[in-house]
Design a protein around this motif. Sequence first.
Motif, mmCIF file in Angstrom:
data_model
loop_
_atom_site.group_PDB
_atom_site.id
_atom_site.type_symbol
_atom_site.label_atom_id
_atom_site.label_comp_id
_atom_site.label_asym_id
_atom_site.label_seq_id
_atom_site.Cartn_x
_atom_site.Cartn_y
_atom_site.Cartn_z
ATOM 1 N N VAL A 57 21.617 42.439 43.554
ATOM 2 C CA VAL A 57 22.611 41.485 43.603
ATOM 3 C C VAL A 57 22.999 41.684 44.566
ATOM 4 O O VAL A 57 23.800 42.657 45.180
ATOM 5 N N LYS A 58 23.662 40.705 45.118
ATOM 6 C CA LYS A 58 25.143 40.860 45.767
ATOM 7 C C LYS A 58 26.021 41.967 45.532
ATOM 8 O O LYS A 58 26.020 41.643 44.597
ATOM 9 N N GLN A 59 26.303 42.697 46.474
ATOM 10 C CA GLN A 59 27.139 43.902 46.221
ATOM 11 C C GLN A 59 28.515 43.154 45.977
ATOM 12 O O GLN A 59 29.449 42.032 46.434
ATOM 13 N N GLY A 60 29.206 43.689 44.351
ATOM 14 C CA GLY A 60 30.406 43.328 44.232
ATOM 15 C C GLY A 60 30.879 42.051 42.903
ATOM 16 O O GLY A 60 31.667 41.547 42.806
ATOM 17 N N ILE A 61 29.582 40.965 43.341
ATOM 18 C CA ILE A 61 29.875 39.503 42.603
ATOM 19 C C ILE A 61 29.488 40.376 40.585
ATOM 20 O O ILE A 61 30.324 39.743 40.501
ATOM 21 N N ARG A 62 29.140 42.028 40.626
ATOM 22 C CA ARG A 62 29.747 41.543 38.801
ATOM 23 C C ARG A 62 30.853 42.004 38.711
ATOM 24 O O ARG A 62 31.755 41.461 37.900
ATOM 25 N N GLU A 63 31.716 42.840 39.140
ATOM 26 C CA GLU A 63 33.294 43.001 40.104
ATOM 27 C C GLU A 63 33.595 41.836 40.047
ATOM 28 O O GLU A 63 35.117 40.715 39.142
ATOM 29 N N LYS A 64 32.923 40.318 40.186
ATOM 30 C CA LYS A 64 33.878 38.900 40.791
ATOM 31 C C LYS A 64 33.490 38.425 39.091
ATOM 32 O O LYS A 64 34.347 37.806 38.774
ATOM 33 N N PHE A 65 32.225 38.483 38.293
ATOM 34 C CA PHE A 65 32.655 37.765 37.420
ATOM 35 C C PHE A 65 32.947 38.461 35.988
ATOM 36 O O PHE A 65 34.323 36.952 34.967
ATOM 37 N N ARG A 66 33.658 40.068 36.289
ATOM 38 C CA ARG A 66 33.941 40.181 35.830
ATOM 39 C C ARG A 66 36.359 40.001 35.846
ATOM 40 O O ARG A 66 36.896 39.362 34.825
ATOM 41 N N ARG A 67 36.410 39.808 36.647
ATOM 42 C CA ARG A 67 37.595 38.447 36.843
ATOM 43 C C ARG A 67 37.007 37.285 36.554
ATOM 44 O O ARG A 67 38.753 36.817 35.643
ATOM 45 N N ASP A 68 36.346 37.078 37.055
ATOM 46 C CA ASP A 68 36.420 35.397 35.744
ATOM 47 C C ASP A 68 36.272 35.162 34.081
ATOM 48 O O ASP A 68 37.293 34.728 33.742
ATOM 49 N N GLN A 109 21.493 40.679 34.156
ATOM 50 C CA GLN A 109 21.830 41.442 33.031
ATOM 51 C C GLN A 109 22.749 42.297 34.546
ATOM 52 O O GLN A 109 24.020 43.064 34.227
ATOM 53 N N GLU A 110 21.493 42.454 35.593
ATOM 54 C CA GLU A 110 22.302 43.157 36.268
ATOM 55 C C GLU A 110 23.853 42.403 37.430
ATOM 56 O O GLU A 110 24.942 43.627 37.806
ATOM 57 N N ALA A 111 23.694 41.886 37.796
ATOM 58 C CA ALA A 111 24.634 40.627 38.172
ATOM 59 C C ALA A 111 26.423 40.505 37.280
ATOM 60 O O ALA A 111 27.063 40.129 37.977
ATOM 61 N N GLY A 112 26.215 40.324 35.508
ATOM 62 C CA GLY A 112 27.056 40.562 35.134
ATOM 63 C C GLY A 112 27.467 39.045 34.438
ATOM 64 O O GLY A 112 28.118 39.531 34.148
ATOM 65 N N VAL A 113 25.992 38.234 33.961
ATOM 66 C CA VAL A 113 26.711 37.226 34.588
ATOM 67 C C VAL A 113 26.287 36.319 32.678
ATOM 68 O O VAL A 113 26.193 37.428 31.897
ATOM 69 N N ASP A 114 27.539 35.586 31.991
ATOM 70 C CA ASP A 114 27.144 35.320 31.088
ATOM 71 C C ASP A 114 26.305 35.044 29.559
ATOM 72 O O ASP A 114 25.811 35.584 28.717
ATOM 73 N N ASP A 115 25.408 33.851 30.825
ATOM 74 C CA ASP A 115 23.929 33.180 30.401
ATOM 75 C C ASP A 115 23.795 33.194 31.439
ATOM 76 O O ASP A 115 23.456 33.023 32.546
#
Length: 66
Positions: free
Chosen positions: A2-13, A36-42
């Motif tokens: 997944v795109k670098q930094g996307i997991r952190e962005k989704f955490r901020r969201d 799971q890798e990206a950290g999305v809710d669903d």
Amino acid sequence: MVKQGIREKFRRDAANGIRTVMITGDNPLTAAAIAQEAGVDDFLAEAPRGQDGPHQGEQEGGKLWP
């Protein structure tokens, strides 16, 4: 991958009350791994392409879609 930094962005969201949902045409196993890798809710796998996708009802309900 997944795109670098996307997991952190989704955490901020999430901290701001924003729920993230990934809609993809991928099969469910691939979609689950990426979600799971990206950290999305669903996620929703094997979604149809085009304007008649699963997001239509959500858009009409006032939710934003990029």
